[in-house]
Scaffold this motif. Structure first.
Motif, PDB file in Angstrom:
ATOM      1  N   GLY A 198       0.530  -1.040   0.136  1.00 62.29           N
ATOM      2  CA  GLY A 198       0.078  -0.356  -0.413  1.00 62.29           C
ATOM      3  C   GLY A 198       0.664   1.515  -0.146  1.00 62.29           C
ATOM      4  O   GLY A 198      -0.234   2.291  -0.037  1.00 62.29           O
ATOM      5  N   TRP A 199       2.139   1.097   0.487  1.00 58.74           N
ATOM      6  CA  TRP A 199       3.156   2.217   0.138  1.00 58.74           C
ATOM      7  C   TRP A 199       3.904   2.609  -0.874  1.00 58.74           C
ATOM      8  O   TRP A 199       3.686   3.954  -0.696  1.00 58.74           O
ATOM      9  N   PRO A 200       3.486   2.390  -1.999  1.00 66.07           N
ATOM     10  CA  PRO A 200       4.437   3.006  -3.105  1.00 66.07           C
ATOM     11  C   PRO A 200       3.792   4.075  -3.440  1.00 66.07           C
ATOM     12  O   PRO A 200       4.128   5.025  -3.919  1.00 66.07           O
ATOM     13  N   HIS A 201       1.826   3.713  -3.451  1.00 62.70           N
ATOM     14  CA  HIS A 201       1.455   5.688  -4.452  1.00 62.70           C
ATOM     15  C   HIS A 201       1.959   6.657  -2.962  1.00 62.70           C
ATOM     16  O   HIS A 201       1.775   7.105  -3.427  1.00 62.70           O
ATOM     17  N   ARG A 202       1.733   6.413  -1.590  1.00 60.93           N
ATOM     18  CA  ARG A 202       2.611   7.733  -0.604  1.00 60.93           C
ATOM     19  C   ARG A 202       3.547   7.813  -1.330  1.00 60.93           C
ATOM     20  O   ARG A 202       4.087   8.854  -0.190  1.00 60.93           O
ATOM     21  N   ALA A 203       4.524   6.794  -1.851  1.00 60.20           N
ATOM     22  CA  ALA A 203       6.036   7.450  -1.596  1.00 60.20           C
ATOM     23  C   ALA A 203       6.540   6.858  -2.919  1.00 60.20           C
ATOM     24  O   ALA A 203       7.131   5.870  -3.232  1.00 60.20           O
ATOM     25  N   PRO A 204       5.871   7.328  -4.006  1.00 64.41           N
ATOM     26  CA  PRO A 204       6.181   7.421  -6.061  1.00 64.41           C
ATOM     27  C   PRO A 204       7.382   7.461  -5.993  1.00 64.41           C
ATOM     28  O   PRO A 204       7.627   6.603  -6.458  1.00 64.41           O
ATOM     29  N   ALA A 227       1.949  10.967   4.502  1.00 61.62           N
ATOM     30  CA  ALA A 227       3.927   9.978   3.916  1.00 61.62           C
ATOM     31  C   ALA A 227       4.069   9.203   4.782  1.00 61.62           C
ATOM     32  O   ALA A 227       3.695   8.861   6.006  1.00 61.62           O
ATOM     33  N   PRO A 228       4.679   7.918   3.543  1.00 65.12           N
ATOM     34  CA  PRO A 228       4.983   6.699   5.072  1.00 65.12           C
ATOM     35  C   PRO A 228       5.996   7.374   6.102  1.00 65.12           C
ATOM     36  O   PRO A 228       6.810   8.883   6.141  1.00 65.12           O
ATOM     37  N   HIS A 229       5.988   6.665   7.150  1.00 64.99           N
ATOM     38  CA  HIS A 229       6.595   7.550   8.896  1.00 64.99           C
ATOM     39  C   HIS A 229       8.809   7.490   8.250  1.00 64.99           C
ATOM     40  O   HIS A 229       9.230   6.812   7.265  1.00 64.99           O
ATOM     41  N   PRO A 230       8.713   8.383   8.923  1.00 67.70           N
ATOM     42  CA  PRO A 230      10.259   8.167   8.510  1.00 67.70           C
ATOM     43  C   PRO A 230      10.974   6.770   8.708  1.00 67.70           C
ATOM     44  O   PRO A 230      12.334   6.855   7.679  1.00 67.70           O
ATOM     45  N   ALA A 231      11.520   6.503   9.427  1.00 66.21           N
ATOM     46  CA  ALA A 231      11.504   4.851   9.583  1.00 66.21           C
ATOM     47  C   ALA A 231      11.782   3.782   8.917  1.00 66.21           C
ATOM     48  O   ALA A 231      12.406   3.360   7.959  1.00 66.21           O
ATOM     49  N   PHE A 232      10.291   3.786   7.655  1.00 62.71           N
ATOM     50  CA  PHE A 232       9.796   2.724   7.402  1.00 62.71           C
ATOM     51  C   PHE A 232      10.786   3.603   6.045  1.00 62.71           C
ATOM     52  O   PHE A 232      10.817   2.891   5.659  1.00 62.71           O
ATOM     53  N   TRP A 233      10.468   4.821   5.584  1.00 55.50           N
ATOM     54  CA  TRP A 233      10.819   5.173   4.183  1.00 55.50           C
ATOM     55  C   TRP A 233      12.453   5.370   4.562  1.00 55.50           C
ATOM     56  O   TRP A 233      12.772   5.217   3.177  1.00 55.50           O
ATOM     57  N   GLY A 234      13.555   5.092   5.869  1.00 55.25           N
ATOM     58  CA  GLY A 234      14.989   4.678   5.649  1.00 55.25           C
ATOM     59  C   GLY A 234      15.324   3.267   6.238  1.00 55.25           C
ATOM     60  O   GLY A 234      15.971   3.268   5.015  1.00 55.25           O
ATOM     61  N   SER A 235      13.950   2.416   6.006  1.00 55.79           N
ATOM     62  CA  SER A 235      14.740   1.023   5.748  1.00 55.79           C
ATOM     63  C   SER A 235      14.457   0.680   4.632  1.00 55.79           C
ATOM     64  O   SER A 235      15.638   0.035   3.895  1.00 55.79           O
ATOM     65  N   VAL A 236      13.167   1.370   4.287  1.00 53.86           N
ATOM     66  CA  VAL A 236      13.245   0.872   2.942  1.00 53.86           C
ATOM     67  C   VAL A 236      14.044   1.422   1.728  1.00 53.86           C
ATOM     68  O   VAL A 236      14.921   0.452   0.486  1.00 53.86           O
ATOM     69  N   ALA A 237      14.545   2.915   1.733  1.00 55.76           N
ATOM     70  CA  ALA A 237      15.385   3.167   1.522  1.00 55.76           C
ATOM     71  C   ALA A 237      17.376   2.362   1.277  1.00 55.76           C
ATOM     72  O   ALA A 237      17.855   2.167   0.373  1.00 55.76           O
ATOM     73  N   ALA A 238      17.648   2.108   2.726  1.00 54.93           N
ATOM     74  CA  ALA A 238      18.402   1.693   2.868  1.00 54.93           C
ATOM     75  C   ALA A 238      18.366  -0.066   2.059  1.00 54.93           C
ATOM     76  O   ALA A 238      19.235  -0.553   1.898  1.00 54.93           O
ATOM     77  N   VAL A 239      17.488  -0.632   2.185  1.00 52.46           N
ATOM     78  CA  VAL A 239      17.020  -2.581   1.900  1.00 52.46           C
ATOM     79  C   VAL A 239      17.353  -1.984   0.093  1.00 52.46           C
ATOM     80  O   VAL A 239      18.347  -2.868  -0.850  1.00 52.46           O
ATOM     81  N   THR A 240      17.084  -1.269  -0.755  1.00 44.31           N
ATOM     82  CA  THR A 240      16.661  -0.189  -1.984  1.00 44.31           C
ATOM     83  C   THR A 240      18.245  -0.712  -2.236  1.00 44.31           C
ATOM     84  O   THR A 240      18.906  -0.738  -3.190  1.00 44.31           O
TER      85      THR A 240
END
Length: 303
Positions: free
Chosen positions: A26-32, A273-286
């Motif tokens: 569900g998060w991709p449309h909130r952080a395209p 917008a996604p929580h900064p912790a979630f955003w950072g985690s996804v960015a790190a995994v990416t």
């Protein structure tokens, strides 16, 4: 130890399983922007994994006998009656990954050049037919349907129809122009060309098909978000609705188009917008995902 089985399994998971999981999220449309980066990272990781899997399949090992050459030899697909030639295996181990890399680079160059030529031809036609508006920083084109699009690249143009200038309010017009400026500033045509190139090489792969579709949608959402920083959601949504039926030339980005319904629901709905912790985690995994095939092929501490 030969890493081919693990690499084959990894590329299969990235190519077939990961797209399904990402589409259900569900998060991709909130952080395209982040979601578009994830799709491109998956394409890079799949390409690296496929190249390394091909290399390891071709390389002779004691566990897999003579690798791919040995498999072909045991199936009777060989010349002569001798044992598999190690030099042939070495050449194949280099040729297969190189072929994948060359195919991807060539496809990217082809799509970039083709889109650039199409935009150049259309830009020359637009400059002849339309007139530049210093107030709008755009080329106004005589057209009886509200429409707006941009031709990105070195000599970028924002094109808007005179019907849109007449029928849209100043705020709606400003939102549309800001949307198109977002495509130009973000160099979205390069990201889209990369997805098109990957799809051309791996046409039947679910990752290739969905990455191309989702990249186009997500880049429109990124441009929407830029417009929403300065303009209201109602103004942008109304302008998108008015221009939904307008046609767009090849190689251009439009505020309307086939994705309008999905984007309208997003623009008018609650946006969190996604929580900064979630955003950072996804960015790190990416950032780490492209390295995984390399770690599998060359595990640290092993000689």
């Amino acid at each position: 130890m030969n890493a081919a089985p693990v690499l084959v399994g990894y590329t299969a998971a990235v190519g077939f399983v990961a797209p399904r999981l990402l589409l259900r999220a569900g998060w991709p449309h909130r952080a395209p922007a982040l979601a578009a980066a994830v799709w491109h990272t998956l394409m890079v990781s799949f390409s690296i994994g496929a190249a390394l899997a091909a290399y390891n399949l071709a390389m002779p090992t004691e566990h897999l006998h003579a690798g791919l050459v040995g498999l072909l030899h045991s199936c009777g697909l060989h010349v002569g009656t001798g044992e598999p030639d190690p030099d042939t295996a070495d050449r194949l181990a280099v040729a297969l990954p190189a072929a994948i890399g060359i195919a991807l680079v060539s496809s990217l160059a082809f799509h970039v050049v083709r889109a650039r030529r199409a935009r150049t031809r259309h830009r020359e036609a637009v400059d002849l037919v339309g007139h530049h508006s210093a107030r709008l920083c755009a080329t106004v084109l005589p057209y009886d349907i509200p429409a707006a699009y941009c031709l990105p690249g070195r000599h970028a143009r924002i094109v808007i129809s005179d019907a849109a200038v007449r029928e849209l309010t100043p705020e709606q017009l400003g939102a549309v122009l800001e949307h198109e400026q977002g495509h130009i500033a973000g160099r979205h045509h390069l990201a889209l060309a990369a997805a098109e190139a990957f799809h051309s090489v791996f046409r039947r792969l679910p990752l290739a098909r969905h990455a191309r579709e989702q990249t186009a949608l997500l880049l429109e959402m990124v441009a929407d978000d830029r417009a929403l920083r300065r303009h209201s959601s109602e103004a942008l949504a109304t302008a998108m609705y008015e221009m939904a039926a307008a046609r767009t030339p090849k190689g251009a980005f439009a505020a309307g188009g086939p994705t309008v319904l999905i984007r309208l629901k997003r623009v008018l709905g609650p946006r969190k917008a996604p929580h900064p912790a979630f955003w950072g985690s996804v960015a790190a995994v990416t950032a780490a995902v492209p390295l995984l095939p390399l770690l599998v092929a060359c595990p640290p501490g092993l000689s």
